[in-house]
Design an enzyme around this catalytic site. Structure first.
Site, PDB file in Angstrom:
ATOM      1  N   GLU A 135     -39.973  73.455 117.238  1.00 20.37           N
ATOM      2  CA  GLU A 135     -41.187  72.540 116.434  1.00 20.37           C
ATOM      3  C   GLU A 135     -41.090  71.335 116.044  1.00 20.37           C
ATOM      4  O   GLU A 135     -41.600  70.037 115.917  1.00 20.37           O
ATOM      5  CB  GLU A 135     -41.392  73.040 114.703  1.00 20.37           C
ATOM      6  CG  GLU A 135     -41.751  74.530 115.119  1.00 20.37           C
ATOM      7  CD  GLU A 135     -42.662  75.270 115.572  1.00 20.37           C
ATOM      8  OE1 GLU A 135     -44.292  74.462 115.977  1.00 20.37           O
ATOM      9  OE2 GLU A 135     -43.803  76.101 115.398  1.00 20.37           O
ATOM     10  N   ASP A 275     -43.669  82.204 125.428  1.00 19.07           N
ATOM     11  CA  ASP A 275     -44.567  81.567 126.251  1.00 19.07           C
ATOM     12  C   ASP A 275     -43.718  80.163 126.683  1.00 19.07           C
ATOM     13  O   ASP A 275     -43.694  80.308 128.397  1.00 19.07           O
ATOM     14  CB  ASP A 275     -45.393  81.494 124.585  1.00 19.07           C
ATOM     15  CG  ASP A 275     -45.207  80.738 123.485  1.00 19.07           C
ATOM     16  OD1 ASP A 275     -44.678  80.620 123.378  1.00 19.07           O
ATOM     17  OD2 ASP A 275     -46.185  81.144 122.741  1.00 19.07           O
ATOM     18  N   GLU A 393     -55.938  87.985 116.850  1.00 17.47           N
ATOM     19  CA  GLU A 393     -54.088  87.128 117.291  1.00 17.47           C
ATOM     20  C   GLU A 393     -53.164  88.434 118.443  1.00 17.47           C
ATOM     21  O   GLU A 393     -53.128  87.781 119.229  1.00 17.47           O
ATOM     22  CB  GLU A 393     -53.855  87.714 116.153  1.00 17.47           C
ATOM     23  CG  GLU A 393     -52.354  86.919 116.232  1.00 17.47           C
ATOM     24  CD  GLU A 393     -52.453  84.827 116.559  1.00 17.47           C
ATOM     25  OE1 GLU A 393     -50.719  85.065 116.188  1.00 17.47           O
ATOM     26  OE2 GLU A 393     -53.023  84.238 116.723  1.00 17.47           O
ATOM     27  N   GLU A 450     -55.271  78.371 122.310  1.00 19.40           N
ATOM     28  CA  GLU A 450     -54.627  79.298 123.146  1.00 19.40           C
ATOM     29  C   GLU A 450     -56.051  79.143 124.907  1.00 19.40           C
ATOM     30  O   GLU A 450     -55.681  79.406 126.163  1.00 19.40           O
ATOM     31  CB  GLU A 450     -53.179  80.446 124.045  1.00 19.40           C
ATOM     32  CG  GLU A 450     -52.315  79.969 123.539  1.00 19.40           C
ATOM     33  CD  GLU A 450     -51.758  79.239 122.170  1.00 19.40           C
ATOM     34  OE1 GLU A 450     -51.143  78.430 121.342  1.00 19.40           O
ATOM     35  OE2 GLU A 450     -53.445  79.885 121.402  1.00 19.40           O
ATOM     36  N   THR A 551     -45.957  71.383 125.642  1.00 23.19           N
ATOM     37  CA  THR A 551     -47.326  72.681 124.556  1.00 23.19           C
ATOM     38  C   THR A 551     -48.159  72.691 123.719  1.00 23.19           C
ATOM     39  O   THR A 551     -48.714  73.739 122.235  1.00 23.19           O
ATOM     40  CB  THR A 551     -46.023  73.795 124.370  1.00 23.19           C
ATOM     41  OG1 THR A 551     -46.181  75.314 124.259  1.00 23.19           O
ATOM     42  CG2 THR A 551     -44.970  73.460 123.305  1.00 23.19           C
TER      43      THR A 551
END
Length: 565
Positions: A135, A275, A393, A450, A551
């Protein structure tokens, strides 16, 4: 007399033979016919100012809430007006939003945010904090890098290096693989590689550190990236599905006699835990593929197995005669010849539509474009067929038994679905999901980007206005349900709507809407609203031919001499 025996023309024969060989190679070898990623818009100005301004208004609504109630905090609580801290208190929302402020031409707001960012002392505030490497890399390092790239403000560079050097210490381990959650820079601290790590946490650091070396001229960052990528390449065939890495890996297994780096799990997916590890194979090749071929080779091996094991067609209504594919979750234990596919898909996996579409241009595989389009169609379907107009989700679908899109039948659906009882908030009753949704294990919406990311990429690659219309409908639904007094709130469930008070134009009004949660992640500014804004902007703004987005949607400039396409 034939021309081939005429002396005057005999010199043509070897040239024609070579030409015939050339044509044959063109047929047999896959090759991109494109010289750019974006569609050729022929220099037309295609911005949609009204829609752009609508997105900007929503950004400013939430940004004002953050300024007034949570300035310098990691995040704003959009219902209560409170503050939250997540990542060592380094003002995640502030840093994550810097480049979006520039892109939206909010210059005064950017200067205020940058001045505040420059006061963050990453080293001083780290004491006692366990740093989340993934992160921190995608949000903070990526956010500062993009702000520097777009603003050319020299004041950002020292701060970028300060953060980059601190995060780089996570790789100061015995085998050069990182500690993904560590207290860094403490005296006498023995930093060890993580034993059980999420795949994306280790496989999603190439882009930021490689670009940091390009900007600073310091090779230590890219040398770290090279080592990590070589390890991933070496173990790519060690898992129970050779070519893919499982959701959990073991950085600590590299070195010595251990061989279980890729054997910690037998589950494989494109969602929450995996991902961007696959996304970064495509994007890092784009950033520096002229100097390294490891990302291309890893992508080609991985994409082949993704298509073989992870994708499926579902039994859904209202497919509008479009090919629709969803990413699922595969499991295969060692020694088994067959893999089990769980037809459960996630909003997080919607990025794969854009990933495959871009890969089709970069690596010259036209099939990948149609796969990317079909995955994006699946995410659009989930938006269009939920009660709120927003994809949940996580949900499960009934798979098609054939290899093409199966035709819908209400009676067949009733026979095949056999849906169980559903418990919502402890109240168990027969809950009827919309047709096509077999089960919804997590109905929430966390303001995720996304789906609109892939819609944006499809628009930029095709020029088809269909994608802008789809995106506008998505935007209207999201804002309708998420807008709150202080910002935009995550939703408890996209599958249920109730009468509730909503904040609209400064007034509270009664509407039928989804229930909200008191949470607004920084990626709402960094990604979701940015992708919506870029969808309605002129295609020259952050062109995919000139920039690669990490990302967290932070753009890094491509360098002609090293870029891979």
């Amino acid at each position: 007399m034939s021309w081939s025996t005429t002396p005057q023309l005999r010199w043509l024969r070897p040239l024609l033979a070579l030409f015939a060989v050339f044509l044959l190679l063109q047929i047999l070898m896959p090759r991109s016919t494109y010289t750019q990623i974006q569609h050729n818009f022929n220099g037309r100005y295609l911005a949609q100012p009204e829609r752009q301004n609508a997105v900007k208004r929503e950004f400013l609504h939430a940004w004002t809430g953050y300024q007034d109630h949570a300035w310098m905090a990691d995040g704003l609580l959009p219902l209560s007006g409170g503050r939250k801290q997540q990542f060592c208190g380094w003002s995640a929302t502030l840093v994550d939003a810097l480049d979006t402020l520039i892109i939206m031409d909010l210059n005064d707001e950017f200067q205020d945010a940058l001045n505040a960012t420059l006061t963050i002392d990453f080293l001083e505030s780290i004491e006692g904090c366990e740093v989340n490497l993934f992160e921190s890399t995608i949000r903070y390092l990526g956010g500062l890098m993009a702000a520097y790239e777009l603003s050319n403000d020299a004041r950002v560079l020292p701060k970028l290096i300060e953060l980059g050097d601190m995060l780089h210490t996570a790789f100061h381990t015995s085998n050069g693989l990182p500690c993904t959650h560590c207290k860094l820079l403490e005296k006498d601290l023995d930093i060890k590689p993580t034993e059980d790590a999420i795949l994306a946490d280790v496989g999603s650091i190439y882009l930021e550190f490689a670009r940091l070396s390009q900007i600073t001229g310091d090779d230590k960052y890219i040398e770290t990236v090279d080592h990590v990528s070589q390890v991933f390449a070496q173990v790519q065939n060690d898992s129970s599905i050779p070519g893919l890495w499982p959701e959990i890996i073991s950085p600590a297994a590299i070195g010595g006699d251990r061989t279980d780096f890729a054997r910690k799990s037998t589950r494989f997916a494109l969602g929450a835990l995996s991902d961007s590890a696959y996304e970064y194979l495509v994007k890092t090749h784009l950033l520096m593929g002229k100097t390294r071929d490891v990302y291309e080779s890893m992508w080609k091996r991985a994409s082949r197995e993704i298509k073989r094991f992870l994708l499926f067609r579902a039994y859904i209504p209202n497919a509008n005669e479009k090919d629709v594919i969803f990413p699922g979750i595969a499991s295969r234990t060692f020694g088994d010849s067959e893999a089990m596919l769980e037809t459960r898909t996630e909003h997080l996996a919607c990025f794969a539509g854009g990933m495959f579409a871009m890969a089709s241009r970069i690596f010259g595989d036209p099939e990948d474009f149609y796969i990317g389009e079909a995955i994006t169609n699946g995410c659009v379907w989930a938006y269009q067929n939920s009660p709120t107009g927003i994809m949940p989700e996580t949900f499960t679908l009934l798979p098609c038994t054939n290899t093409t899109q199966c035709e819908w039948s209400d009676s067949c659906w009733q026979d095949q679905s056999n849906r169980p009882e559903h418990c919502m908030n402890g109240n168990c009753e027969q809950f009827k999901f919309p047709p096509g949704f077999l089960q919804v294990s997590d109905a929430s919406y966390k303001l995720r980007p996304e789906a609109i990311e892939s819609v944006f990429i499809m628009w930029r690659m095709t020029g088809d206005e269909y994608w802008r219309e789809v995106g506008w409908t998505m935007f209207e639904s999201i804002i309708e349900h998420t807008r709150s007094a202080f910002g935009h709130a995550a939703l408890l469930s996209t599958m249920e709507i109730y009468d509730r008070d909503a904040y609209e134009k400064g007034l509270m009004v009664r509407k039928v809407l989804a229930r909200q949660m008191d949470d607004m992640e920084s990626f709402w500014f960094a990604e979701t609203l940015k992708y919506f804004y870029l969808l309605f902007s002129d295609p020259d703004l952050i062109s995919l031919d000139d920039w690669v987005l990490n990302t967290e949607a932070h753009p890094f400039r491509l360098t002609e001499s090293v870029r891979g396409f």
